[in-house]
Scaffold this active site. Structure first.
Site, PDB file in Angstrom:
ATOM      1  CG  HIS A 253      -1.861   1.177   1.236  1.00  0.00           C
ATOM      2  ND1 HIS A 253      -3.153   1.090   0.743  1.00  0.00           N
ATOM      3  CD2 HIS A 253      -1.706   2.464   1.644  1.00  0.00           C
ATOM      4  CE1 HIS A 253      -3.746   2.257   0.856  1.00  0.00           C
ATOM      5  NE2 HIS A 253      -2.887   3.109   1.403  1.00  0.00           N
ATOM      6  CB  CYS A 254       2.026   3.341  -2.730  1.00  0.00           C
ATOM      7  SG  CYS A 254       3.143   4.728  -3.038  1.00  0.00           S
ATOM      8  N   PRO A 255       1.614   5.001   0.354  1.00  0.00           N
ATOM      9  CG  PRO A 255       3.105   5.765   1.978  1.00  0.00           C
ATOM     10  CD  PRO A 255       2.829   4.597   1.088  1.00  0.00           C
TER      11      PRO A 255
END
Length: 416
Positions: A183-185
């Site tokens: 999950h890429c912030p």
């Protein structure tokens, strides 16, 4: 003229039967995602970080155009200087489109199951009384074959399904994502099977954009050095915007470029970020490795599968779980939701058959309700259900007692 509108279907039906409310899929979505434009764009709950990423791209490019590219327009023959600004603007727009295609599309969410699968094993180690059904439980792990190798898949309590190979449950978006990478912030979205290609193109293009700005800032400083016959350091002092952009782009290339190189390695070995840090496959142990050419072909030259979710489809709103009154205590007939389970440890769900005439209107069978093993989660101390069991245990000795209900007052229970 006053017009009286006819009553709605729910109003005309009265109290007999209410028309179920119809919603779009995105309006009844159980995950943590945020939707825009009527479900056409799906983002993660941290969608605000997308605007931060946009500003980190647009602001430096605007400074570059205003203080560097504009000064270089007249320094090249045949109006080639204008191409410096045109290229950076078009390339920036391309990077922003890739960012939107990465963060605003379904990354490969596996639809949740409406009901848990049927249990396959029966737990015979637990003693049961007469008239009671043995407790059955689902195995936490199943084994499947992938390219001749055995791969274990886990059961997801939240989505009530066995996750396909390479699928993991994201604790931020609360969804099972196919070929979950991370999950890429920075893009506010999970990176999975349906947007990994665009994610890699985004980080690699952002790296090239930084290199482009970095190089022309030095070109501008060198032009000043030659025109004024001074040192390069004095030329840089005359253009502070170039100094800021050189430092900024150097740090960005160090970070984003390193990320690009890392994902090039992952693509060449056909691993995800999650698998790389969790399993660390050897070349002989990775069941998904197809060779360098085959791995790159799988990411860049194969068609992206369509989404398994139609976010704009019409669905009926799920009714509120019915409640029943048992001995003066309200009991919810809907099982409580197990928290999001990226990794649930050794907790094993037990699937227990409940077949009562009050719940199902007959005795043919009941629904499957999940209950954690050896857990009192959701049970209230001193509730009527527990005391009712105690009263039934005393039926053999003619026990009589007064039991307090949870709604106040007391109830006389006489056991003959």
């Amino acid at each position: 003229m006053h017009v009286v509108h006819p009553p709605k279907a729910s109003e005309s039906a009265g109290d007999d039967e209410e028309t179920p409310e119809v919603l779009r899929t995105y309006q009844a979505w159980k995950g943590s995602n945020i939707f825009f434009l009527g479900g056409r764009f799906i983002f993660g709950p941290d969608v605000r970080s997308v605007f931060l990423s946009i500003s980190l791209i647009v602001i430096p490019v605007a400074v570059f155009c205003a203080f560097v590219a504009r000064k270089l327009i007249d320094d090249f023959h045949h109006h080639l200087g204008i191409l410096i600004m045109v290229v950076v603007i078009v390339f920036t727009f391309y990077v922003l489109v890739l960012l939107l295609m990465t963060s605003g599309r379904d990354p490969g969410i596996i639809p949740r199951s409406a009901h848990p699968p049927q249990p396959e094993t029966t737990d015979q180690g637990i003693e049961v009384g007469s008239g009671q059904t043995p407790q059955s439980r689902l195995p936490r792990v199943k084994e499947v074959m992938v390219n001749g190798m055995t791969v274990k898949v886990k059961y997801c309590d939240t989505c009530m399904l066995y996750r396909p190979p390479r699928c993991s449950h994201c604790s931020i978006c609360d969804n099972c994502v196919e070929r979950f990478d991370h999950h890429c912030p920075w893009v506010g979205q999970c990176i999975g099977r349906r947007n990994y290609r665009f994610f890699f193109m985004f980080v690699s293009s952002a790296t090239l954009l930084c290199v482009y700005v970095f190089a022309f800032c030095w070109v501008y400083a060198i032009r000043i050095m030659h025109s004024e016959n001074t040192s390069i350091w004095r030329a840089l002092i005359k253009t502070p915007a170039s100094i800021v952009l050189i430092i900024y782009t150097f740090l960005s290339v160090w970070f984003v470029g390193g990320l690009t190189v890392f994902h090039l390695y992952l693509i060449s070995t056909n691993q995800s970020t999650y698998e790389n840090f969790r399993y660390r496959y050897d070349r002989s142990e990775n069941p998904y490795n197809k060779g360098i050419f085959g791995n790159f072909k799988e990411v860049f030259w194969t068609s992206i599968p369509p989404s398994k979710n139609n976010f704009r489809a019409l669905v009926q709103k799920e009714p509120n779980p019915p409640t029943r009154v048992t001995g003066g205590n309200f009991v919810n007939s809907n099982p409580e939701k197990v928290p999001s389970d990226v990794e649930m440890g050794n907790v094993k769900p037990i699937w227990k058959h409940e077949a009562t005439a009050d719940d199902t209107g007959g005795t043919d069978g009941g629904d499957l309700h999940p209950h954690p093993r050896q857990s009192s989660w959701g049970r209230r101390s001193g509730s009527w259900d527990l005391q009712n069991e105690m009263a039934s245990l005393g039926s053999g000795i003619g026990y009589s007692d007064r039991v307090s209900g949870s709604l106040g007052g007391s109830r006389e229970v006489v056991v003959k």
